[in-house]
Scaffold this motif. Structure first.
Motif: not given
Length: 156
Positions: A134-144
């Motif tokens: 698992i690598q570089d996970s992120f929350t993706a709710n907005t374009p930013d």
């Protein structure tokens, strides 16, 4: 910037994660692939969705999904909503039954109230059992948030 041996796979019920996956796909110049439950989740009526996910959690049910071929993939961007502060049971089934050994999974999640950090303990457990990273996970709710998450992998 096209990436060879990279794929974007996502699970979405409301369309929010699909929108995020499409944005990730545009950035990577890849067409996202939808992970579909064999028994589709209700898309109208929030209470029906809640009842189904409650039952899956209580019964520890791992919903079946239509196969997605990731055999040639080295890096898999995997998008999903956070339900009850964890990945959906469908995602658990995908990650624990799909041959991912030696691959890298980059999770991105959508949620009205949860961050990707809430899903990470589950993801790390499944990764250890499946011998993937698992690598570089992120929350993706907005374009930013998506741009920030992807910049970790692909500096602009």
């Amino acid at each position: 910037m096209p990436q060879t041996k990279t794929a974007v796979v996502y699970f979405s019920v409301s369309g929010r994660t699909q929108t995020a996956a499409e944005a990730v796909g545009r950035y990577l110049q890849l067409t996202p692939v939808r992970l579909k439950a064999k028994d589709p989740y209700p898309t109208t009526g929030f209470q029906q969705l809640v009842a189904r996910t409650d039952a899956e959690n209580e019964q520890r049910e791992l919903p079946d999904f239509d196969p997605v071929d990731v055999s040639q993939v080295e890096t898999l961007y995997l998008g999903f909503p956070t339900w009850y502060h964890q990945p959906p049971r469908l995602i658990q089934n995908f990650l624990t039954t799909t041959q991912l050994a030696g691959k890298t999974v980059v999770p991105f999640v959508t949620s009205a109230s949860s961050r990707v950090t809430e899903s990470l303990p589950y993801l790390k457990e499944w990764a250890e059992a499946g011998n993937f990273k698992i690598q570089d996970s992120f929350t993706a709710n907005t374009p930013d948030e998506i741009a920030t998450g992807l910049k970790d992998d692909f500096p602009l």
